[in-house]
Write an enzyme that holds these catalytic residues in place. Structure first.
Site, PDB file in Angstrom:
ATOM      1  N   GLY A   1     -15.995   2.817   3.817  1.00  0.00           N
ATOM      2  CA  GLY A   1     -14.609   3.173   3.588  1.00  0.00           C
ATOM      3  C   GLY A   1     -13.972   2.847   2.552  1.00  0.00           C
ATOM      4  CD  GLN A   2     -14.879  -0.791  -2.445  1.00  0.00           C
ATOM      5  OE1 GLN A   2     -16.092  -0.863  -2.108  1.00  0.00           O
ATOM      6  NE2 GLN A   2     -14.262  -1.305  -3.613  1.00  0.00           N
TER       7      GLN A   2
ATOM      8  CG  ASN B   1     -12.436  -0.704   4.155  1.00  0.00           C
ATOM      9  OD1 ASN B   1     -12.473  -1.073   5.308  1.00  0.00           O
ATOM     10  ND2 ASN B   1     -11.098  -0.012   3.885  1.00  0.00           N
TER      11      ASN B   1
ATOM     12  CG  HIS C   1      -8.704  -3.245  -2.241  1.00  0.00           C
ATOM     13  ND1 HIS C   1      -9.877  -2.546  -2.886  1.00  0.00           N
ATOM     14  CD2 HIS C   1      -8.666  -2.384  -1.104  1.00  0.00           C
ATOM     15  CE1 HIS C   1     -10.202  -1.440  -2.399  1.00  0.00           C
ATOM     16  NE2 HIS C   1      -9.371  -1.417  -1.073  1.00  0.00           N
TER      17      HIS C   1
ATOM     18  CG  ASP D   1      -2.217   0.759   1.036  1.00  0.00           C
ATOM     19  OD1 ASP D   1      -3.282   0.358   0.939  1.00  0.00           O
ATOM     20  OD2 ASP D   1      -1.967   2.190   1.070  1.00  0.00           O
ATOM     21  CB  ILE D   2       0.783   4.288  -2.058  1.00  0.00           C
ATOM     22  CG1 ILE D   2       1.775   5.242  -2.613  1.00  0.00           C
ATOM     23  CG2 ILE D   2      -0.565   5.095  -1.978  1.00  0.00           C
ATOM     24  CD1 ILE D   2       1.258   5.872  -3.968  1.00  0.00           C
TER      25      ILE D   2
ATOM     26  CG  HIS E   1      -6.858  -2.992   3.289  1.00  0.00           C
ATOM     27  ND1 HIS E   1      -6.224  -1.738   3.058  1.00  0.00           N
ATOM     28  CD2 HIS E   1      -8.023  -2.748   2.682  1.00  0.00           C
ATOM     29  CE1 HIS E   1      -7.126  -1.029   2.319  1.00  0.00           C
ATOM     30  NE2 HIS E   1      -8.097  -1.656   2.136  1.00  0.00           N
TER      31      HIS E   1
HETATM   32  P1  5GP Z   1      -9.826   1.329   0.433  1.00  0.00           P
HETATM   33  O1  5GP Z   1      -9.870   2.579   1.112  1.00  0.00           O
HETATM   34  O2  5GP Z   1     -10.414   1.475  -1.170  1.00  0.00           O
HETATM   35  O3  5GP Z   1     -10.254  -0.107   1.070  1.00  0.00           O
HETATM   36  O4  5GP Z   1      -8.151   1.284   0.397  1.00  0.00           O
HETATM   37  C1  5GP Z   1      -7.404   1.625  -0.827  1.00  0.00           C
HETATM   38  C2  5GP Z   1      -5.841   1.524  -0.709  1.00  0.00           C
HETATM   39  O5  5GP Z   1      -5.543   1.786  -1.653  1.00  0.00           O
HETATM   40  C3  5GP Z   1      -5.536   2.683   0.566  1.00  0.00           C
HETATM   41  O6  5GP Z   1      -5.037   2.096   1.466  1.00  0.00           O
HETATM   42  C4  5GP Z   1      -4.579   3.713  -0.366  1.00  0.00           C
HETATM   43  O7  5GP Z   1      -3.554   4.127   0.525  1.00  0.00           O
HETATM   44  C5  5GP Z   1      -4.187   2.625  -1.388  1.00  0.00           C
HETATM   45  N1  5GP Z   1      -3.808   3.164  -2.584  1.00  0.00           N
HETATM   46  C6  5GP Z   1      -4.405   4.215  -3.342  1.00  0.00           C
HETATM   47  N2  5GP Z   1      -3.642   4.611  -4.155  1.00  0.00           N
HETATM   48  C7  5GP Z   1      -2.664   3.772  -4.531  1.00  0.00           C
HETATM   49  C8  5GP Z   1      -1.602   3.615  -5.576  1.00  0.00           C
HETATM   50  O8  5GP Z   1      -1.383   4.236  -6.590  1.00  0.00           O
HETATM   51  N3  5GP Z   1      -0.621   2.790  -5.047  1.00  0.00           N
HETATM   52  C9  5GP Z   1      -0.769   1.863  -3.981  1.00  0.00           C
HETATM   53  N4  5GP Z   1       0.309   0.950  -3.883  1.00  0.00           N
HETATM   54  N5  5GP Z   1      -1.733   1.955  -3.092  1.00  0.00           N
HETATM   55  C10 5GP Z   1      -2.566   2.698  -3.193  1.00  0.00           C
END
Ligand code: 5GP
Length: 114
Positions: free
Chosen positions: A93-94, A87, A100, A31-32, A102
């Site tokens: 929180g998605q 999420n 995906h 994750d970034i 985590h």
């Molecule tokens: P969500 O909030 O949809 O469950 O999780 C999305 C996740 O993607 C977040 O934890 C966010 O930090 C990660 N993320 C968003 N953009 C990027 C990216 O460009 N590269 C990577 N490696 N992770 C990302």
């Protein structure tokens, strides 16, 4: 709010990511914006926007994603305890509309989550 499917761009190698694992069904990358010392996202190659879009056809794929999580937890040395989070949709929180998982580890986690 759910935006572009940037994970599809990572799958298509249009944007870079630090890959932790890949096979014919899924990709895992760091994750970034990590929320723990180890924070990996495991995504199916198949485009499934949210957890709520899963169907019976995805039964084996889901099992596979979980088994990859176990393998990664061992490889990344977080098998002493980790958390898996999915999420779902805005209220869950998605932010990225591509299913995906985590995989977080390397610190203590508490309950309930925020
Ligand atoms: P969500 O909030 O949809 O469950 O999780 C999305 C996740 O993607 C977040 O934890 C966010 O930090 C990660 N993320 C968003 N953009 C990027 C990216 O460009 N590269 C990577 N490696 N992770 C990302």
């Amino acid at each position: 709010m759910l935006k572009d499917n940037l994970f599809k761009k990572i799958l298509d190698k249009q944007i870079p990511a630090k890959i932790a694992y890949e096979d014919d069904l899924c990709l895992a990358f760091h994750d970034i914006n990590p929320q723990a010392p180890t924070h990996v996202l495991i995504i199916p190659r198949k485009v499934i926007p949210t957890h709520a879009d899963l169907t019976d056809a995805d039964r084996e794929l889901l099992g596979h994603l979980h088994l990859v999580a176990v393998k990664l937890a061992n490889q990344l040395k977080i098998d002493d305890g980790y958390r898996i989070v999915i999420n779902c949709q805005d209220r869950g929180g998605q932010t990225v509309p591509h299913l995906h998982m985590h995989l977080l580890g390397g610190r203590d986690f508490h309950w309930p989550p925020g």
